[in-house]
Design a protein around this motif. Structure first.
Motif, PDB file in Angstrom:
ATOM      1  N   ILE A  60       3.117   4.705   5.882  1.00 45.71           N
ATOM      2  CA  ILE A  60       1.780   4.720   5.055  1.00 45.71           C
ATOM      3  C   ILE A  60       2.161   3.890   3.759  1.00 45.71           C
ATOM      4  O   ILE A  60       2.871   3.061   3.041  1.00 45.71           O
ATOM      5  CB  ILE A  60       2.135   6.395   4.267  1.00 45.71           C
ATOM      6  CG1 ILE A  60       2.238   7.272   5.287  1.00 45.71           C
ATOM      7  CG2 ILE A  60       0.781   5.977   3.649  1.00 45.71           C
ATOM      8  CD1 ILE A  60       2.259   9.021   4.790  1.00 45.71           C
ATOM      9  N   PRO A  61       0.733   2.462   4.500  1.00 45.58           N
ATOM     10  CA  PRO A  61      -0.023   1.635   3.753  1.00 45.58           C
ATOM     11  C   PRO A  61       0.099   2.639   2.469  1.00 45.58           C
ATOM     12  O   PRO A  61      -0.809   3.950   1.680  1.00 45.58           O
ATOM     13  CB  PRO A  61      -1.305   1.702   4.039  1.00 45.58           C
ATOM     14  CG  PRO A  61      -1.471   2.382   5.252  1.00 45.58           C
ATOM     15  CD  PRO A  61      -0.656   3.643   5.052  1.00 45.58           C
ATOM     16  N   ALA A  62       0.209   1.431   1.334  1.00 42.76           N
ATOM     17  CA  ALA A  62      -0.310   1.839  -0.128  1.00 42.76           C
ATOM     18  C   ALA A  62      -1.724   2.015  -0.728  1.00 42.76           C
ATOM     19  O   ALA A  62      -2.337   0.788  -0.385  1.00 42.76           O
ATOM     20  CB  ALA A  62       0.468   0.909  -1.432  1.00 42.76           C
ATOM     21  N   ARG A  63      -2.288   2.269  -1.737  1.00 40.58           N
ATOM     22  CA  ARG A  63      -3.600   2.429  -2.016  1.00 40.58           C
ATOM     23  C   ARG A  63      -3.669   0.777  -2.827  1.00 40.58           C
ATOM     24  O   ARG A  63      -3.011   0.372  -3.489  1.00 40.58           O
ATOM     25  CB  ARG A  63      -3.687   3.475  -2.826  1.00 40.58           C
ATOM     26  CG  ARG A  63      -4.983   3.137  -3.363  1.00 40.58           C
ATOM     27  CD  ARG A  63      -5.505   4.597  -3.965  1.00 40.58           C
ATOM     28  NE  ARG A  63      -5.386   6.055  -3.153  1.00 40.58           N
ATOM     29  CZ  ARG A  63      -6.572   6.486  -2.367  1.00 40.58           C
ATOM     30  NH1 ARG A  63      -7.292   5.454  -2.538  1.00 40.58           N
ATOM     31  NH2 ARG A  63      -6.705   7.447  -2.119  1.00 40.58           N
ATOM     32  N   LYS A  64      -4.899   0.249  -2.426  1.00 40.55           N
ATOM     33  CA  LYS A  64      -4.690  -0.679  -2.926  1.00 40.55           C
ATOM     34  C   LYS A  64      -5.220  -0.876  -3.727  1.00 40.55           C
ATOM     35  O   LYS A  64      -6.632   0.020  -4.665  1.00 40.55           O
ATOM     36  CB  LYS A  64      -6.014  -2.453  -1.635  1.00 40.55           C
ATOM     37  CG  LYS A  64      -4.796  -2.161  -0.533  1.00 40.55           C
ATOM     38  CD  LYS A  64      -5.820  -2.966   0.591  1.00 40.55           C
ATOM     39  CE  LYS A  64      -4.487  -3.628   1.558  1.00 40.55           C
ATOM     40  NZ  LYS A  64      -4.936  -3.891   2.611  1.00 40.55           N
TER      41      LYS A  64
END
Length: 64
Positions: A60-64
């Motif tokens: 799951i990618p981190a929120r930018k």
């Protein structure tokens, strides 16, 4: 009018370890404590919670 696409991200504000449970809670619109409790119960009863958490942290990618 098209609805914006809802995406799953790790939370950058509501995190204890990696933000996975906070991100899932934001996506589902529930309290993060509920997701954390479900994760702990899954870890204790089925034993896959820790491995699943680490995989989710990677995927799951981190929120930018």
């Amino acid at each position: 009018m098209a609805k914006p696409i809802k995406r799953l991200y790790r939370s950058s504000t509501d995190k204890v370890l990696g933000g996975v449970c906070g991100g899932i809670a934001e996506y589902l619109g529930v309290d993060p404590v509920v997701i954390r409790l479900i994760w702990v119960v899954a870890s204790l009863f089925w034993g896959i919670g820790i491995i699943a958490y680490i995989l989710a942290w990677i995927i799951i990618p981190a929120r930018k």
